[in-house]
Design a protein around this motif. Structure first.
Motif, PDB file in Angstrom:
ATOM      1  N   ILE A 338      59.595  22.309  28.683  1.00 58.90           N
ATOM      2  CA  ILE A 338      59.957  22.506  30.088  1.00 58.90           C
ATOM      3  C   ILE A 338      61.152  23.452  30.142  1.00 58.90           C
ATOM      4  CG2 ILE A 338      60.787  21.404  32.195  1.00 58.90           C
ATOM      5  CD1 ILE A 338      57.866  20.790  31.466  1.00 58.90           C
ATOM      6  N   GLY A 339      60.932  24.606  30.737  1.00 62.94           N
ATOM      7  CA  GLY A 339      61.999  25.584  30.886  1.00 62.94           C
ATOM      8  C   GLY A 339      62.507  25.602  32.318  1.00 62.94           C
ATOM      9  N   GLU A 340      63.015  26.747  32.735  1.00 62.42           N
ATOM     10  CA  GLU A 340      63.424  26.885  34.122  1.00 62.42           C
ATOM     11  C   GLU A 340      62.184  27.063  35.001  1.00 62.42           C
ATOM     12  OE1 GLU A 340      67.451  28.556  34.975  1.00 62.42           O
ATOM     13  OE2 GLU A 340      66.930  29.830  33.260  1.00 62.42           O
ATOM     14  N   ARG A 341      62.358  26.890  36.290  1.00 59.78           N
ATOM     15  CA  ARG A 341      61.217  26.820  37.201  1.00 59.78           C
ATOM     16  C   ARG A 341      60.317  28.058  37.103  1.00 59.78           C
ATOM     17  NH1 ARG A 341      60.444  23.530  41.763  1.00 59.78           N
ATOM     18  NH2 ARG A 341      58.762  24.261  43.105  1.00 59.78           N
ATOM     19  N   LYS A 342      60.897  29.239  36.988  1.00 62.49           N
ATOM     20  CA  LYS A 342      60.085  30.451  36.931  1.00 62.49           C
ATOM     21  C   LYS A 342      59.158  30.420  35.722  1.00 62.49           C
ATOM     22  CE  LYS A 342      60.370  35.480  36.486  1.00 62.49           C
ATOM     23  NZ  LYS A 342      61.285  36.654  36.382  1.00 62.49           N
ATOM     24  N   ALA A 343      59.707  30.077  34.550  1.00 61.62           N
ATOM     25  CA  ALA A 343      58.889  30.018  33.343  1.00 61.62           C
ATOM     26  C   ALA A 343      57.804  28.960  33.468  1.00 61.62           C
ATOM     27  CB  ALA A 343      59.770  29.736  32.130  1.00 61.62           C
ATOM     28  N   ASN A 344      58.154  27.829  34.063  1.00 60.61           N
ATOM     29  CA  ASN A 344      57.168  26.758  34.228  1.00 60.61           C
ATOM     30  C   ASN A 344      56.034  27.186  35.156  1.00 60.61           C
ATOM     31  OD1 ASN A 344      58.879  25.169  32.647  1.00 60.61           O
ATOM     32  ND2 ASN A 344      59.929  24.328  34.439  1.00 60.61           N
ATOM     33  N   ASP A 345      56.370  27.932  36.200  1.00 57.76           N
ATOM     34  CA  ASP A 345      55.338  28.402  37.123  1.00 57.76           C
ATOM     35  C   ASP A 345      54.402  29.413  36.454  1.00 57.76           C
ATOM     36  OD1 ASP A 345      56.192  26.773  39.161  1.00 57.76           O
ATOM     37  OD2 ASP A 345      57.380  28.329  40.162  1.00 57.76           O
ATOM     38  N   VAL A 346      54.959  30.255  35.592  1.00 57.39           N
ATOM     39  CA  VAL A 346      54.109  31.199  34.859  1.00 57.39           C
ATOM     40  C   VAL A 346      53.167  30.426  33.938  1.00 57.39           C
ATOM     41  CG1 VAL A 346      54.088  33.092  33.193  1.00 57.39           C
ATOM     42  CG2 VAL A 346      55.802  33.057  35.005  1.00 57.39           C
ATOM     43  N   PHE A 347      53.675  29.399  33.292  1.00 52.94           N
ATOM     44  CA  PHE A 347      52.811  28.567  32.442  1.00 52.94           C
ATOM     45  C   PHE A 347      51.706  27.920  33.259  1.00 52.94           C
ATOM     46  CE2 PHE A 347      51.919  24.139  31.297  1.00 52.94           C
ATOM     47  CZ  PHE A 347      51.159  24.359  30.152  1.00 52.94           C
ATOM     48  N   LEU A 348      52.031  27.385  34.416  1.00 54.15           N
ATOM     49  CA  LEU A 348      51.004  26.754  35.255  1.00 54.15           C
ATOM     50  C   LEU A 348      49.943  27.774  35.674  1.00 54.15           C
ATOM     51  CD1 LEU A 348      53.206  24.403  37.473  1.00 54.15           C
ATOM     52  CD2 LEU A 348      51.551  23.711  35.723  1.00 54.15           C
ATOM     53  N   ALA A 349      50.369  28.996  35.939  1.00 51.40           N
ATOM     54  CA  ALA A 349      49.402  30.046  36.287  1.00 51.40           C
ATOM     55  C   ALA A 349      48.482  30.339  35.107  1.00 51.40           C
ATOM     56  CB  ALA A 349      50.140  31.305  36.728  1.00 51.40           C
ATOM     57  N   ALA A 350      49.040  30.353  33.907  1.00 43.87           N
ATOM     58  CA  ALA A 350      48.218  30.582  32.713  1.00 43.87           C
ATOM     59  C   ALA A 350      47.226  29.446  32.520  1.00 43.87           C
ATOM     60  CB  ALA A 350      49.122  30.720  31.488  1.00 43.87           C
ATOM     61  N   ALA A 351      47.681  28.204  32.754  1.00 42.07           N
ATOM     62  CA  ALA A 351      46.788  27.054  32.614  1.00 42.07           C
ATOM     63  C   ALA A 351      45.652  27.126  33.629  1.00 42.07           C
ATOM     64  CB  ALA A 351      47.581  25.759  32.792  1.00 42.07           C
ATOM     65  N   GLU A 352      45.960  27.578  34.844  1.00 38.17           N
ATOM     66  CA  GLU A 352      44.933  27.703  35.874  1.00 38.17           C
ATOM     67  C   GLU A 352      43.933  28.792  35.499  1.00 38.17           C
ATOM     68  OE1 GLU A 352      42.580  27.232  39.147  1.00 38.17           O
ATOM     69  OE2 GLU A 352      44.103  25.890  38.299  1.00 38.17           O
ATOM     70  N   GLU A 353      44.431  29.891  34.951  1.00 40.37           N
ATOM     71  CA  GLU A 353      43.526  30.961  34.541  1.00 40.37           C
ATOM     72  C   GLU A 353      42.591  30.483  33.431  1.00 40.37           C
ATOM     73  OE1 GLU A 353      43.945  35.040  32.031  1.00 40.37           O
ATOM     74  OE2 GLU A 353      45.157  34.911  33.865  1.00 40.37           O
ATOM     75  N   TYR A 354      43.137  29.729  32.493  1.00 36.64           N
ATOM     76  CA  TYR A 354      42.291  29.224  31.409  1.00 36.64           C
ATOM     77  C   TYR A 354      41.204  28.304  31.952  1.00 36.64           C
ATOM     78  CZ  TYR A 354      40.823  26.872  27.142  1.00 36.64           C
ATOM     79  OH  TYR A 354      40.052  26.352  26.130  1.00 36.64           O
ATOM     80  N   ARG A 355      41.596  27.445  32.890  1.00 36.51           N
ATOM     81  CA  ARG A 355      40.605  26.506  33.437  1.00 36.51           C
ATOM     82  C   ARG A 355      39.506  27.270  34.188  1.00 36.51           C
ATOM     83  NH1 ARG A 355      39.677  21.397  33.991  1.00 36.51           N
ATOM     84  NH2 ARG A 355      41.550  20.815  32.878  1.00 36.51           N
ATOM     85  N   ARG A 356      39.855  28.319  34.910  1.00 36.57           N
ATOM     86  CA  ARG A 356      38.848  29.087  35.649  1.00 36.57           C
ATOM     87  C   ARG A 356      37.900  29.810  34.692  1.00 36.57           C
ATOM     88  NH1 ARG A 356      43.240  30.966  38.834  1.00 36.57           N
ATOM     89  NH2 ARG A 356      43.027  32.988  37.773  1.00 36.57           N
ATOM     90  N   SER A 357      38.433  30.159  33.509  1.00 40.34           N
ATOM     91  CA  SER A 357      37.618  30.942  32.563  1.00 40.34           C
ATOM     92  C   SER A 357      36.671  30.078  31.741  1.00 40.34           C
ATOM     93  CB  SER A 357      38.528  31.726  31.636  1.00 40.34           C
ATOM     94  OG  SER A 357      39.241  30.856  30.755  1.00 40.34           O
ATOM     95  N   ARG A 358      36.826  28.783  31.797  1.00 44.83           N
ATOM     96  CA  ARG A 358      36.004  27.901  30.955  1.00 44.83           C
ATOM     97  C   ARG A 358      34.588  27.806  31.481  1.00 44.83           C
ATOM     98  NH1 ARG A 358      39.091  22.376  30.209  1.00 44.83           N
ATOM     99  NH2 ARG A 358      37.251  21.939  28.962  1.00 44.83           N
TER     100      ARG A 358
END
Length: 358
Positions: A338-358
């Motif tokens: 868990i980093g600062e909010r900006k980094a965490n939001d970028v991670f969440l965006a990456a997780a969402e992209e991965y889920r859409r690509s499955r």
């Protein structure tokens, strides 16, 4: 090779292949380093000022035993100074404990998956490593109790556990400690204690009282944000602490590290506020992941665990494409700090992209 001790010759090749990445290199070429469970915050101003003032004295040797810092820790925790030993990070302190009990035929017992250093420390100390699988991402304490043999010399309970972030509860840990035979050292590795908010997760210091074979290990690397300075410590029965001191290399904690750690103890209110920010972010990110259908166990640390199995590498690749570095445990899962909010939001965006690509 012939100059190496026999057990080192036997394990050298194996260790070189399995040595954890987190203990050999630290990726820094990323905008969002969420792999190493570091605090995202720079040292507090008062701590930085204390270090700056000490720079002019680095031509002198530091306190060889870090006695002043040990006294500060003891006063902070309300334990005896003779119970505290300071070392080079919690890993350095753990190494001393493994070495203290290591002898031919002896065993070290721990859960798996847990902190990556345990197998390496066991083998380097000449101990046979005995790993008991987690159950539901948590320590299987009954299974660990059943694995104790007359050869067991050291048991490690990582609480909260890395990399899963889960904890064992007070009653089950007390039952486990009561089942451990006399003469077997139990190490409670509490590197993430400051992030714990579960009131049923035990404070190892309370369990250590009256149990001379129990040792608590903690660190300044995580919540205190001093990972680069390498300061860890243990609290133990005075006889155990004395044994560890006999093995410790003098001057192993440098002067700036000692100054920074003591200054951090004087800045508790500010540090507590920073930890609370991380805890709130941890809960926010976990809620977002759960809402998107990700498997994320409760965490009492500054990281989250995604048990993705064989999907772990693919998920990490998508994160890397977003300039987010996470820790991969091949075949098991991914750990994200868990980093600062900006980094965490970028991670969440990456997780969402991965889920859409499955």
């Amino acid at each position: 090779m012939s100059v190496l001790r026999p057990h080192l010759r036997a394990t050298l090749a194996d260790l070189s292949e399995r040595r954890p990445e987190s203990l050999t290199s630290t990726p820094t070429d990323t905008s969002h380093p969420l792999a190493n469970n570091e605090s995202p915050f720079a040292p507090l101003p008062s701590v930085a000022e204390a270090m700056a003032a000490a720079v002019g004295r680095v031509n002198r040797y530091p306190d060889a035993a870090a006695g002043g810092l040990a006294n500060d820790i003891a006063a902070w925790l309300r334990v005896g100074s003779d119970q505290v030993v300071v070392g080079c990070g919690s890993v350095g302190v753990l190494q001393l404990l493994f070495e203290m009990v290591g002898e031919p035929g002896a065993e070290a017992l721990y859960a798996w998956r847990s902190f990556e250093a345990y197998p390496m420390l066991a083998e380097l100390a000449g101990l046979k490593a005995v790993a008991v699988p987690l159950r539901g991402e948590r320590h299987d304490l009954p299974g660990m109790a059943a694995a104790i043999t007359p050869r067991t010399r050291l048991i490690v309970v990582c609480n909260p556990n890395s990399p899963t972030g889960t904890t064992v509860k007070r009653a089950e840990l007390e039952d486990f400690l009561d089942a451990v035979p006399d003469g077997c050292l139990v190490v409670l590795d509490e590197a993430y204690r400051e992030y714990v908010r579960d009131t049923d997760s035990p404070d190892g210091l309370r369990l250590q009282r009256g149990r001379p074979d129990v040792v608590v290990v903690r660190t300044f690397s995580k919540a205190f944000g001093l990972a680069g300075l390498r300061v860890g410590y243990l609290v133990a029965d005075p006889a155990i602490a004395a044994g560890v001191r006999m093995l410790r290399l003098p001057y192993c904690v440098n002067q700036l590290a000692q100054v920074a750690a003591s200054a951090s103890l004087r800045a508790q209110d500010e540090l507590t506020a920073r930890v609370e920010r991380t805890v709130r972010e941890r809960d926010r990110v976990r809620s977002a992941l759960l809402g998107a259908g990700w498997p994320v166990p409760p965490s009492e640390t500054n990281f989250l665990w995604l048990g993705l199995g064989e999907e772990s590498a693919g998920f990490a690749e998508v994160c890397a494409a977003h300039d987010v570095n996470v820790r991969i445990f091949p075949g098991d899962g991914v750990r994200v700090t868990i980093g600062e909010r900006k980094a965490n939001d970028v991670f969440l965006a990456a997780a969402e992209e991965y889920r859409r690509s499955r």
